[in-house]
Motif scaffolding. Structure first.
Motif, PDB file in Angstrom:
ATOM      1  N   PHE A 169       7.013  -8.332  16.417  1.00  0.00           N
ATOM      2  CA  PHE A 169       6.704  -8.012  15.025  1.00  0.00           C
ATOM      3  C   PHE A 169       7.881  -7.236  14.431  1.00  0.00           C
ATOM      4  O   PHE A 169       8.294  -6.215  14.987  1.00  0.00           O
ATOM      5  N   PRO A 170       8.436  -7.690  13.314  1.00  0.00           N
ATOM      6  CA  PRO A 170       9.759  -7.218  12.853  1.00  0.00           C
ATOM      7  C   PRO A 170       9.954  -5.707  12.789  1.00  0.00           C
ATOM      8  O   PRO A 170      10.845  -5.165  13.449  1.00  0.00           O
ATOM      9  N   SER A 171       9.154  -5.008  11.994  1.00  0.00           N
ATOM     10  CA  SER A 171       9.410  -3.571  11.827  1.00  0.00           C
ATOM     11  C   SER A 171       9.106  -2.792  13.100  1.00  0.00           C
ATOM     12  O   SER A 171       9.720  -1.755  13.363  1.00  0.00           O
ATOM     13  N   PRO A 321      -8.621   7.461   2.018  1.00  0.00           N
ATOM     14  CA  PRO A 321      -8.666   5.985   1.983  1.00  0.00           C
ATOM     15  C   PRO A 321      -7.428   5.376   1.327  1.00  0.00           C
ATOM     16  O   PRO A 321      -6.866   4.401   1.837  1.00  0.00           O
ATOM     17  N   GLU A 322      -7.009   5.940   0.185  1.00  0.00           N
ATOM     18  CA  GLU A 322      -5.823   5.434  -0.491  1.00  0.00           C
ATOM     19  C   GLU A 322      -4.584   5.594   0.389  1.00  0.00           C
ATOM     20  O   GLU A 322      -3.726   4.700   0.458  1.00  0.00           O
ATOM     21  N   ALA A 323      -4.493   6.733   1.083  1.00  0.00           N
ATOM     22  CA  ALA A 323      -3.346   6.989   1.950  1.00  0.00           C
ATOM     23  C   ALA A 323      -3.302   5.991   3.099  1.00  0.00           C
ATOM     24  O   ALA A 323      -2.222   5.510   3.482  1.00  0.00           O
ATOM     25  N   LEU A 324      -4.459   5.661   3.657  1.00  0.00           N
ATOM     26  CA  LEU A 324      -4.510   4.701   4.757  1.00  0.00           C
ATOM     27  C   LEU A 324      -4.069   3.317   4.286  1.00  0.00           C
ATOM     28  O   LEU A 324      -3.290   2.630   4.967  1.00  0.00           O
ATOM     29  N   ILE A 325      -4.532   2.916   3.127  1.00  0.00           N
ATOM     30  CA  ILE A 325      -4.127   1.622   2.557  1.00  0.00           C
ATOM     31  C   ILE A 325      -2.628   1.610   2.293  1.00  0.00           C
ATOM     32  O   ILE A 325      -1.934   0.627   2.577  1.00  0.00           O
ATOM     33  N   ASN A 326      -2.116   2.713   1.748  1.00  0.00           N
ATOM     34  CA  ASN A 326      -0.671   2.808   1.501  1.00  0.00           C
ATOM     35  C   ASN A 326       0.131   2.678   2.788  1.00  0.00           C
ATOM     36  O   ASN A 326       1.172   2.010   2.831  1.00  0.00           O
ATOM     37  N   ALA A 327      -0.349   3.331   3.839  1.00  0.00           N
ATOM     38  CA  ALA A 327       0.377   3.315   5.112  1.00  0.00           C
ATOM     39  C   ALA A 327       0.461   1.919   5.703  1.00  0.00           C
ATOM     40  O   ALA A 327       1.434   1.577   6.383  1.00  0.00           O
ATOM     41  N   VAL A 328      -0.533   1.098   5.429  1.00  0.00           N
ATOM     42  CA  VAL A 328      -0.562  -0.251   6.002  1.00  0.00           C
ATOM     43  C   VAL A 328       0.118  -1.271   5.101  1.00  0.00           C
ATOM     44  O   VAL A 328       0.879  -2.120   5.582  1.00  0.00           O
ATOM     45  N   PHE A 329      -0.098  -1.187   3.769  1.00  0.00           N
ATOM     46  CA  PHE A 329       0.298  -2.274   2.875  1.00  0.00           C
ATOM     47  C   PHE A 329       1.423  -1.959   1.890  1.00  0.00           C
ATOM     48  O   PHE A 329       1.886  -2.854   1.191  1.00  0.00           O
ATOM     49  N   ARG A 330       1.860  -0.720   1.790  1.00  0.00           N
ATOM     50  CA  ARG A 330       2.937  -0.409   0.852  1.00  0.00           C
ATOM     51  C   ARG A 330       4.286  -0.394   1.568  1.00  0.00           C
ATOM     52  O   ARG A 330       4.355  -0.030   2.729  1.00  0.00           O
ATOM     53  N   PRO A 331       5.373  -0.787   0.883  1.00  0.00           N
ATOM     54  CA  PRO A 331       5.421  -1.213  -0.515  1.00  0.00           C
ATOM     55  C   PRO A 331       4.925  -2.642  -0.699  1.00  0.00           C
ATOM     56  O   PRO A 331       5.104  -3.499   0.178  1.00  0.00           O
ATOM     57  N   PHE A 332       4.303  -2.899  -1.850  1.00  0.00           N
ATOM     58  CA  PHE A 332       3.902  -4.251  -2.199  1.00  0.00           C
ATOM     59  C   PHE A 332       5.134  -5.026  -2.654  1.00  0.00           C
ATOM     60  O   PHE A 332       6.143  -4.453  -3.053  1.00  0.00           O
ATOM     61  N   MET A 333       5.015  -6.336  -2.606  1.00  0.00           N
ATOM     62  CA  MET A 333       6.075  -7.172  -3.156  1.00  0.00           C
ATOM     63  C   MET A 333       6.246  -6.871  -4.644  1.00  0.00           C
ATOM     64  O   MET A 333       5.272  -6.820  -5.390  1.00  0.00           O
ATOM     65  N   GLY A 334       7.478  -6.651  -5.058  1.00  0.00           N
ATOM     66  CA  GLY A 334       7.755  -6.406  -6.461  1.00  0.00           C
ATOM     67  C   GLY A 334       7.893  -4.947  -6.822  1.00  0.00           C
ATOM     68  O   GLY A 334       8.327  -4.620  -7.936  1.00  0.00           O
ATOM     69  N   GLU A 335       7.550  -4.028  -5.895  1.00  0.00           N
ATOM     70  CA  GLU A 335       7.702  -2.604  -6.207  1.00  0.00           C
ATOM     71  C   GLU A 335       9.173  -2.215  -6.240  1.00  0.00           C
ATOM     72  O   GLU A 335       9.541  -1.220  -6.862  1.00  0.00           O
ATOM     73  N   TRP A 337      13.231  -4.416  -5.834  1.00  0.00           N
ATOM     74  CA  TRP A 337      13.917  -5.662  -5.515  1.00  0.00           C
ATOM     75  C   TRP A 337      15.180  -5.413  -4.703  1.00  0.00           C
ATOM     76  O   TRP A 337      16.019  -6.292  -4.568  1.00  0.00           O
ATOM     77  N   GLU A 338      15.295  -4.208  -4.116  1.00  0.00           N
ATOM     78  CA  GLU A 338      16.348  -3.989  -3.128  1.00  0.00           C
ATOM     79  C   GLU A 338      15.999  -4.773  -1.863  1.00  0.00           C
ATOM     80  O   GLU A 338      14.817  -4.901  -1.497  1.00  0.00           O
ATOM     81  N   TRP A 339      17.019  -5.286  -1.186  1.00  0.00           N
ATOM     82  CA  TRP A 339      16.755  -6.210  -0.085  1.00  0.00           C
ATOM     83  C   TRP A 339      15.904  -5.611   1.032  1.00  0.00           C
ATOM     84  O   TRP A 339      15.050  -6.303   1.615  1.00  0.00           O
ATOM     85  N   LEU A 340      16.091  -4.315   1.310  1.00  0.00           N
ATOM     86  CA  LEU A 340      15.278  -3.698   2.357  1.00  0.00           C
ATOM     87  C   LEU A 340      13.807  -3.662   1.977  1.00  0.00           C
ATOM     88  O   LEU A 340      12.919  -3.905   2.802  1.00  0.00           O
ATOM     89  N   TYR A 341      13.541  -3.369   0.706  1.00  0.00           N
ATOM     90  CA  TYR A 341      12.151  -3.280   0.262  1.00  0.00           C
ATOM     91  C   TYR A 341      11.524  -4.660   0.114  1.00  0.00           C
ATOM     92  O   TYR A 341      10.305  -4.815   0.237  1.00  0.00           O
ATOM     93  N   ILE A 342      12.340  -5.668  -0.144  1.00  0.00           N
ATOM     94  CA  ILE A 342      11.829  -7.041  -0.164  1.00  0.00           C
ATOM     95  C   ILE A 342      11.348  -7.436   1.228  1.00  0.00           C
ATOM     96  O   ILE A 342      10.271  -8.029   1.401  1.00  0.00           O
ATOM     97  N   ILE A 343      12.140  -7.075   2.243  1.00  0.00           N
ATOM     98  CA  ILE A 343      11.745  -7.364   3.628  1.00  0.00           C
ATOM     99  C   ILE A 343      10.460  -6.626   3.981  1.00  0.00           C
ATOM    100  O   ILE A 343       9.532  -7.200   4.573  1.00  0.00           O
ATOM    101  N   MET A 344      10.381  -5.348   3.599  1.00  0.00           N
ATOM    102  CA  MET A 344       9.164  -4.578   3.850  1.00  0.00           C
ATOM    103  C   MET A 344       7.969  -5.203   3.139  1.00  0.00           C
ATOM    104  O   MET A 344       6.875  -5.320   3.706  1.00  0.00           O
ATOM    105  N   GLY A 345       8.180  -5.605   1.895  1.00  0.00           N
ATOM    106  CA  GLY A 345       7.098  -6.202   1.116  1.00  0.00           C
ATOM    107  C   GLY A 345       6.598  -7.499   1.727  1.00  0.00           C
ATOM    108  O   GLY A 345       5.387  -7.766   1.744  1.00  0.00           O
ATOM    109  N   LEU A 346       7.520  -8.331   2.227  1.00  0.00           N
ATOM    110  CA  LEU A 346       7.125  -9.583   2.873  1.00  0.00           C
ATOM    111  C   LEU A 346       6.295  -9.323   4.121  1.00  0.00           C
ATOM    112  O   LEU A 346       5.292 -10.006   4.372  1.00  0.00           O
ATOM    113  N   GLU A 347       6.710  -8.344   4.903  1.00  0.00           N
ATOM    114  CA  GLU A 347       5.943  -8.022   6.106  1.00  0.00           C
ATOM    115  C   GLU A 347       4.556  -7.492   5.737  1.00  0.00           C
ATOM    116  O   GLU A 347       3.552  -7.842   6.361  1.00  0.00           O
ATOM    117  N   ASN A 348       4.490  -6.672   4.704  1.00  0.00           N
ATOM    118  CA  ASN A 348       3.197  -6.138   4.275  1.00  0.00           C
ATOM    119  C   ASN A 348       2.303  -7.226   3.700  1.00  0.00           C
ATOM    120  O   ASN A 348       1.075  -7.162   3.817  1.00  0.00           O
TER     121      ASN A 348
END
Length: 430
Positions: A169-171, A321-335, A337-348
């Motif tokens: 798993f990438p990250s 609850p919000e913190a747990l969701i953030n820890a698993v799914f953030r950053p969302f795609m589109g938050e 457009w730097e390449w590192l965050y795009i990769i993170m968003g795709l994995e999320n």
């Protein structure tokens, strides 16, 4: 001289890989062992390049490395006092202490401990950063490989899920490699979970495991004591109940095992919160809040998330609850457009899809097999995921910190009906 150092260390690393490959558990990882090993070592090198080239030499790994070189130079100049420093954390002068980061409270600082550990390794590698990286990454791979094999042995139908979650798993692979505390934490943590799984399923203990157990416990507790304070009691409870189930008829039922485990965990938490000298809830709340505020101030220039936190237990519970969701799914795609965050968003996004498939699987009539280990892992994920989400507003740091619970979550999510069907099809391909 440097060529000889590299040659000798490459030979030593090759010897360690050969020793690993001859371990009995490796047969459970075929044909994934060498691809996973190469990926892990490569990620360790890439992590170094990321910090040295992309971030311009900023970051913890660079700080640890440069500080360790100072200690190694000290060892070559005054080996006796260097050994005294390693053993007792006593500096010959305050002036020298001031040159070493994280040394203000040397008995408690896990960063300073890592610097000392790295300075010893420097004596063998002549301070070569990327040789050190290979050793750290190999240690991390050792633990992850053992755990994947242990899960494959105990729960054969989940072999592919374990391999993907812990070895590919990438990250998870990237942030648990390289010259970081996380590589040592991840390797020792996975090794300990593997040890518990093997003992719970009556696999004979080997002499080398008995000898290595104190070392792995020490490394895990020394590097990440808070993680250990949560995971080790969960593993102990799991081992006790699985051991008693061999003699107590009622405990042979999984529903009874789970009920007893959750009850015991709840009682332990309630008792621990009353022991103020042992576990101060107010102290934990304050530390989480201060960590959040500190990281937030350093994250304002880049993508981050904001919680309206206050240094109170009620505020932490409300935002959990919000913190747990953030820890698993953030950053969302589109938050971002730097390449590192795009990769993170795709994995999320992939994690979100796996979560959706897992929820959809619950509506099928196929029986759901709940193992006691899975309950222990879920408790670990929910507790630690929420706390990391509360204390970490920076997306980059969040992606790194969550490596402690993310592979367990991925392992569980990959066991849904649809993903298992896909993995079984892929396994049958020539």
């Amino acid at each position: 001289m440097s060529v000889l150092v590299y040659l000798l260390n490459i030979l030593l690393l090759a010897g360690l890989v050969w020793w690993l490959y001859r371990q009995p558990w490796v047969k459970e990882l075929q044909p994934y062992f060498f691809p996973a090993l190469v990926l892990k070592l490569l990620c360790g090198v890439l992590l170094g390049l990321l910090y040295f080239q992309y971030y311009g030499g900023a970051g913890d790994t660079v700080t640890y490395y440069k500080a360790s070189l100072r200690l190694t130079a000290y060892a070559k100049n005054d080996f006796g006092n260097y050994v005294w420093l390693l053993l007792f954390n006593e500096f010959e002068s305050e002036a020298f202490r001031a040159t070493i980061p994280f040394s203000r409270l040397p008995d408690f600082s896990n960063s300073f401990y890592l610097i000392k550990l790295l300075s010893v390794l420097n004596l063998f590698t002549n301070g070569a950063y990327y040789l050190n990286t290979l050793y750290f990454s190999l240690f991390s791979f050792w633990g992850a490989g053992r755990l994947s094999a242990a899960l494959a042995t105990a729960f054969p139908s989940t072999k592919e899920a374990a391999v993907v979650a812990f070895l590919f798993f990438p990250s998870v692979v990237f942030w648990s490699a390289g010259l970081t505390k996380d590589a040592i934490m991840f390797g020792s943590m996975c090794w300990l979970v593997a040890f518990a799984v093997n003992r719970a399923h009556s696999k004979p203990v080997r002499v080398e495991e008995v000898l290595l157990l104190p070392l792995m416990l020490y490394l895990f507790v020394r590097i990440k004591i808070f993680y250990a304070a949560l995971l080790l009691p969960l593993l102990l409870g799991y081992l006790v109940i699985m051991g008693l189930s061999k003699f107590v008829v009622a405990l042979k039922q999984r529903t009874v095992q789970v009920a007893v485990f959750i009850t015991a965990f709840t009682i332990l938490v309630l008792v621990a919160t009353q022991l103020r000298d042992f576990l101060s809830i107010e102290f934990i709340v304050e530390q989480v809040f201060f960590s959040y505020e500190d990281l937030l101030q350093r994250s304002l220039h880049g993508p981050h998330m904001v919680l309206s936190l206050k240094p109170t237990l009620a505020s932490m519970v409300a935002h959990y609850p919000e913190a747990l969701i953030n820890a698993v799914f953030r950053p969302f795609m589109g938050e971002s457009w730097e390449w590192l965050y795009i990769i993170m968003g795709l994995e999320n996004l992939l994690l979100f899809i796996l979560m959706a498939l897992s929820l959809a699987s619950l509506f099928r009539k196929a029986p759901v097999k709940v193992e006691l280990l899975y309950v222990a892992l879920l408790l670990f994920i929910f507790v630690l995921g929420g706390i990391i989400g509360l204390s970490t507003p920076n997306f980059g740091s969040l992606s790194r910190y969550r490596v402690v619970f993310l592979p367990f979550l991925v392992y569980l999510l990959l066991q849904n009906y649809y993903t298992q069907k896909l993995l079984n099809r892929l396994q049958r391909l020539p």
